[in-house]
Design a protein around this motif. Structure first.
Motif, PDB file in Angstrom:
ATOM      1  N   GLN A 172       0.865  -1.181   0.000  1.00  0.00           N
ATOM      2  CA  GLN A 172       0.000   0.000   0.000  1.00  0.00           C
ATOM      3  C   GLN A 172       0.904   1.233   0.000  1.00  0.00           C
ATOM      4  O   GLN A 172       1.721   1.389   0.896  1.00  0.00           O
ATOM      5  N   GLY A 173       0.794   1.996  -1.001  1.00  0.00           N
ATOM      6  CA  GLY A 173       1.606   3.191  -1.072  1.00  0.00           C
ATOM      7  C   GLY A 173       2.690   3.043  -2.128  1.00  0.00           C
ATOM      8  O   GLY A 173       3.107   1.945  -2.479  1.00  0.00           O
ATOM      9  N   GLN A 174       3.156   4.210  -2.634  1.00  0.00           N
ATOM     10  CA  GLN A 174       4.055   4.192  -3.779  1.00  0.00           C
ATOM     11  C   GLN A 174       5.436   3.665  -3.414  1.00  0.00           C
ATOM     12  O   GLN A 174       5.999   2.811  -4.091  1.00  0.00           O
ATOM     13  N   ALA A 175       6.010   4.173  -2.293  1.00  0.00           N
ATOM     14  CA  ALA A 175       7.341   3.732  -1.879  1.00  0.00           C
ATOM     15  C   ALA A 175       7.335   2.245  -1.574  1.00  0.00           C
ATOM     16  O   ALA A 175       8.265   1.507  -1.925  1.00  0.00           O
ATOM     17  N   ALA A 176       6.247   1.803  -0.919  1.00  0.00           N
ATOM     18  CA  ALA A 176       6.131   0.385  -0.573  1.00  0.00           C
ATOM     19  C   ALA A 176       6.177  -0.456  -1.833  1.00  0.00           C
ATOM     20  O   ALA A 176       6.898  -1.474  -1.895  1.00  0.00           O
ATOM     21  N   ALA A 177       5.437  -0.015  -2.861  1.00  0.00           N
ATOM     22  CA  ALA A 177       5.392  -0.781  -4.109  1.00  0.00           C
ATOM     23  C   ALA A 177       6.779  -0.858  -4.729  1.00  0.00           C
ATOM     24  O   ALA A 177       7.230  -1.916  -5.184  1.00  0.00           O
ATOM     25  N   GLU A 178       7.496   0.281  -4.703  1.00  0.00           N
ATOM     26  CA  GLU A 178       8.836   0.326  -5.275  1.00  0.00           C
ATOM     27  C   GLU A 178       9.774  -0.632  -4.561  1.00  0.00           C
ATOM     28  O   GLU A 178      10.529  -1.387  -5.185  1.00  0.00           O
ATOM     29  N   VAL A 179       9.730  -0.603  -3.229  1.00  0.00           N
ATOM     30  CA  VAL A 179      10.620  -1.444  -2.425  1.00  0.00           C
ATOM     31  C   VAL A 179      10.305  -2.916  -2.636  1.00  0.00           C
ATOM     32  O   VAL A 179      11.208  -3.741  -2.814  1.00  0.00           O
ATOM     33  N   VAL A 180       9.022  -3.269  -2.642  1.00  0.00           N
ATOM     34  CA  VAL A 180       8.664  -4.681  -2.801  1.00  0.00           C
ATOM     35  C   VAL A 180       9.079  -5.178  -4.181  1.00  0.00           C
ATOM     36  O   VAL A 180       9.550  -6.298  -4.343  1.00  0.00           O
ATOM     37  N   GLU A 181       8.945  -4.307  -5.174  1.00  0.00           N
ATOM     38  CA  GLU A 181       9.366  -4.696  -6.525  1.00  0.00           C
ATOM     39  C   GLU A 181      10.854  -5.065  -6.533  1.00  0.00           C
ATOM     40  O   GLU A 181      11.272  -6.080  -7.087  1.00  0.00           O
ATOM     41  N   ALA A 236       3.806  -9.346  -5.014  1.00  0.00           N
ATOM     42  CA  ALA A 236       3.157  -8.176  -4.424  1.00  0.00           C
ATOM     43  C   ALA A 236       1.656  -8.222  -4.676  1.00  0.00           C
ATOM     44  O   ALA A 236       1.216  -8.582  -5.771  1.00  0.00           O
ATOM     45  N   VAL A 237       0.879  -7.914  -3.650  1.00  0.00           N
ATOM     46  CA  VAL A 237      -0.578  -7.823  -3.783  1.00  0.00           C
ATOM     47  C   VAL A 237      -0.938  -6.368  -3.507  1.00  0.00           C
ATOM     48  O   VAL A 237      -0.814  -5.895  -2.376  1.00  0.00           O
ATOM     49  N   GLU A 238      -1.322  -5.673  -4.548  1.00  0.00           N
ATOM     50  CA  GLU A 238      -1.570  -4.238  -4.353  1.00  0.00           C
ATOM     51  C   GLU A 238      -2.877  -3.986  -3.619  1.00  0.00           C
ATOM     52  O   GLU A 238      -3.879  -4.664  -3.875  1.00  0.00           O
ATOM     53  N   VAL A 239      -2.818  -3.054  -2.691  1.00  0.00           N
ATOM     54  CA  VAL A 239      -4.011  -2.706  -1.919  1.00  0.00           C
ATOM     55  C   VAL A 239      -4.315  -1.222  -2.210  1.00  0.00           C
ATOM     56  O   VAL A 239      -3.401  -0.398  -2.177  1.00  0.00           O
ATOM     57  N   GLU A 240      -5.577  -0.928  -2.535  1.00  0.00           N
ATOM     58  CA  GLU A 240      -5.995   0.464  -2.779  1.00  0.00           C
ATOM     59  C   GLU A 240      -5.693   1.312  -1.551  1.00  0.00           C
ATOM     60  O   GLU A 240      -5.652   0.790  -0.432  1.00  0.00           O
ATOM     61  N   PRO A 241      -5.436   2.628  -1.770  1.00  0.00           N
ATOM     62  CA  PRO A 241      -5.084   3.497  -0.637  1.00  0.00           C
ATOM     63  C   PRO A 241      -6.104   3.406   0.497  1.00  0.00           C
ATOM     64  O   PRO A 241      -5.728   3.462   1.665  1.00  0.00           O
ATOM     65  N   GLU A 242      -7.392   3.198   0.127  1.00  0.00           N
ATOM     66  CA  GLU A 242      -8.381   3.176   1.221  1.00  0.00           C
ATOM     67  C   GLU A 242      -8.603   1.763   1.751  1.00  0.00           C
ATOM     68  O   GLU A 242      -9.347   1.537   2.670  1.00  0.00           O
TER      69      GLU A 242
END
Lengths: 319, 415
Positions: B57-66, B101-107
């Motif tokens: 959840q969140g942009q930085a998180a997505a980058e790091v997990v990638e 990675a399982v993306e979660v919407e901001p909300e």
């Protein structure tokens, strides 16, 4: 060509005990030889020496004049005193193995083992473990083990012990067939009647020495003393003169027909049963005088020499 | 009939009996399973790459997990330069893992996903300085390590980019060069720890000699007790009998070892441990040779120990010396498990040579001539023991009445 087995001057000691002393005898081809002796007389030792399981201290064991070696012995059939088979091996497999150890090829061994088991009535037990068979049947397998390689000589230590009468007959028949085929057969036994019935030749051993050996019939004739059997029927009663015998004479010899014995010197009564008497004659006694005297006392129906039984010869010999 | 035929017939019986012996079959099967399990299970465990699902959840998180997923995948590539032993034990550095990675919407409620067990953990945060790794009871160690490394890289890369460094400069910052290690006296890389290999050889030899030695003694005393031996010695020379017995049991012993080693090697191959197989195969020639020599050395003595007994019950006391002769070298070999002077000396002593010399060959701390000399020493001793054992066997196998001592048997006449 079957040949005879000869032991000459065989001596064997165990420590300070002499088991065999100067033992000599012959086992002839085509004949059954009974080996008779008391317990501990040396039968088993002699047989083990023949089979090479023991070696003699001195003396020779020869077949057809050639001293035995392992190659010749491998063709012998042997039944040890203490039976020897693998308890946990299948009956047929065991015979095949022993056949192969004795030099048969695999196929021949299998074929002979099968035939023997059939002959002994054990074909349905061939896949069973030996230890599951009754003692009598185990003994039959033991015989089969001695026969599987069609031996040139059979040495059997007490082959009849522990067998029921029917099994004894069957075993005797098998041995006789082998003997008839020209194989010398030597077997030991305590059952003297059996030996007498089966054997052509007899060897009697006592305390490690051979005390008698030879043809069974010859031995009996040879060992027959001067014993005679007489059957003397009384004279028929004469209606005119009354009883045939003098009542006074009868009173002196109440044994009836035996009364005449006293008239002949050197004759002694051995047994007496009704009109039959068995007498022993001394060296100088005259059997013709006895006959004449008997005829004066009655009608002589029979007078014949009595041959000793093997049992009697045995008892005599080992006394 | 030739002696060889008799020996073969006798040996064949020994083998048939053994093949029908349920205890023998059972123990072989057990050893097989044990060896296969010992080979495959550790390999499976060390080779298993965990699959980890992470909620993001969140942009930085997505980058790091990638980046973490990339690192996890890179760690799965075997590094040819690393010794296989280290590979097996797990390469140093980053753990291998399949990170999804399982993306979660901001909300969305990432924590709920973690709670439900749908994902192993969740990485939350819009900014790189503000990341939170959320786990339920624990965060998988692989994931934590990968995420830490990835976060580091991303931050360093970010800072470097801000500082205007080139891509190459960035790379040298994030993956700094490490000094190369050069060994001047390098030993070949061992797949398994050397001590384990020594232990394995020693144990297999020990087990086999004890089992089949006892089996020879038993087979001898059974023939004595059942008196079959009287039939046999009337038909064949006692030496042939003995030779057949020893041959049959030796074949079975070697066969068992080969099957067990083979199963282990096969299992190792299937489990992808080609290097281990190579090393063990390379030593198995010496191992089998020493096994054969060592086994033969003692086999006739085992037969003699059996012949001294008159009943199976006597075996325990008549074979006690033999048992000591097998067990003591086994423990001596374990004692000398580390390379050193003791191991060097013991690898020439006839009783311990079959245990230690093949192991030294595997570890490559033996000169090429050393196993040859040791083999000759064992061979000479074997010759001596065969003569000794044969004499004792010949002189006692027909003595069925009572137990004999070796001294009595030595002095007895033949028959």
């Amino acid at each position: 060509m079957p040949e005879e087995l000869t032991l000459s001057g065989v001596t064997r000691t165990f420590g300070d005990r002499t088991a065999l002393e100067d033992v000599s005898f012959t086992v002839r081809p085509g004949r059954m030889t009974g080996f008779v002796g008391a317990n501990g007389a040396g039968k088993t030792t002699a047989m083990r020496i023949i089979m090479g399981v023991l070696s003699p201290d001195s003396g020779r064991v020869e077949l057809g004049g050639t001293e035995l070696d392992l190659g010749m012995r491998r063709r012998f059939g042997y039944m040890p005193e203490e039976r020897g088979l693998y308890p946990k091996m299948k009956v047929a497999e065991q015979l095949v193995y022993l056949g192969r150890v004795h030099g048969l090829g695999g196929a021949t061994a299998r074929q002979r083992a099968g035939a023997l088991l059939e002959l002994l009535g054990l074909e349905d037990r061939s896949e069973d473990l030996l230890q599951t068979l009754s003692l009598g049947n185990q003994q039959r397998v033991q015989v089969a083990a001695a026969l599987v390689h069609e031996p040139t000589l059979l040495v059997l230590d007490e082959p009849f012990s522990g067998l029921d009468p029917i099994a004894v007959d069957a075993m005797a028949e098998i041995l006789r067939l082998r003997a008839a085929a020209g194989v010398p057969v030597l077997f030991s036994s305590h059952q003297l009647e059996l030996v007498e019935r089966l054997c052509d030749d007899v060897v009697i051993i006592d305390h490690g020495r051979v005390v008698a050996a030879g043809e069974a019939d010859g031995l009996r004739t040879e060992r027959a003393g001067r014993r005679l059997r007489l059957r003397v029927d009384p004279f028929p009663e004469d209606p005119a003169t009354g009883p045939a015998s003098d009542p006074a004479a009868l009173a002196e010899a109440p044994s009836g027909v035996a009364a005449f014995l006293d008239q002949v010197p050197g004759v002694s009564l051995h047994a007496h049963d009704g009109t039959v008497v068995v007498v022993d004659l001394a060296e100088d006694a005259d059997d013709q005088a006895l006959l004449a005297e008997a005829q004066r006392h009655g009608l002589v129906r029979e007078m014949s020499p009595v041959l000793p039984t093997l049992a009697e010869i045995f008892r005599e010999a080992v006394r | 009939m030739s002696g060889w035929t008799t020996v073969r017939v006798v040996a064949a019986r020994e083998i048939t009996v053994k093949l029908r012996d349920k205890a023998f079959l059972g123990s072989t099967l057990f050893l097989l399973l044990l060896v296969i399990a010992a080979t495959v299970i550790p390999v499976l465990i060390s080779n298993q790459t965990p699959s980890i699902r992470v909620a993001v959840q969140g942009q930085a998180a997505a980058e790091v997990v990638e980046r973490a997923a990339e690192l996890g995948a890179e760690a799965q590539q075997p590094d040819a330069d690393l010794p296989p032993a280290l590979l097996m034990l797990g390469a140093p550095g980053l753990p291998a893992a399949d990170v999804t990675a399982v993306e979660v919407e901001p909300e969305g409620d990432a924590a709920a996903l973690v709670e439900s067990g749908d994902v192993a953990a969740a990485l939350l945060g819009e900014r790189i300085t503000d990341l939170r790794l959320v786990g339920s009871e624990a965060v998988p160690v692989e994931l934590e390590a990968l995420v830490r490394a990835a976060a580091n890289e991303v931050q360093v890369a970010g800072a470097a980019a801000e500082a205007g460094l080139s891509a190459a400069e960035v790379r040298s910052l994030t993956t700094p060069a490490t000094p190369e290690v050069v060994l001047l006296d390098a030993q070949p890389a061992s797949v398994v720890p050397p001590q384990l290999l020594v232990l394995l050889f020693a144990f297999l030899f020990y087990l086999s000699v004890l089992t089949f030695g006892m089996s020879i003694a038993q087979s001898v005393v059974e023939e004595k007790q059942s008196r079959v031996v009287e039939l046999l010695v009337a038909a064949v020379p006692v030496r042939w009998l003995l030779a057949g017995k020893v041959l049959g049991n030796t074949l079975m012993a070697v066969g068992q070892i080969v099957v067990i080693l083979g199963a282990g090697l096969l299992a190792a191959t299937l489990a992808g441990q080609g290097r281990l197989v190579e090393v063990v195969l390379g030593a198995s020639g010496w191992f089998v040779l020493f096994f054969l020599l060592g086994f033969t050395m003692l086999a006739c003595l085992w037969a003699a120990a059996g012949a001294l007994a008159s009943r199976v019950e006597d075996l325990n006391s008549t074979t006690i010396f033999m048992q000591v002769l097998v067990i003591a070298p086994f423990f001596a070999a374990i004692f000398a498990i580390d390379p050193g002077p003791t191991q060097r000396v013991l690898s020439y002593v006839p009783f311990t040579a079959p245990l230690l010399m093949p192991a030294r060959v595997v570890l490559d701390n033996a000169e090429p001539w050393e196993p040859v000399v040791a083999a000759l020493v064992v061979l000479g001793t074997a010759g001596l023991f065969v003569v000794l054992g044969t004499r004792l066997y010949e002189r006692s196998v027909l003595h069925t009445a009572s137990r004999l001592t070796a001294r009595d048997a030595w002095r007895r006449g033949l028959r």
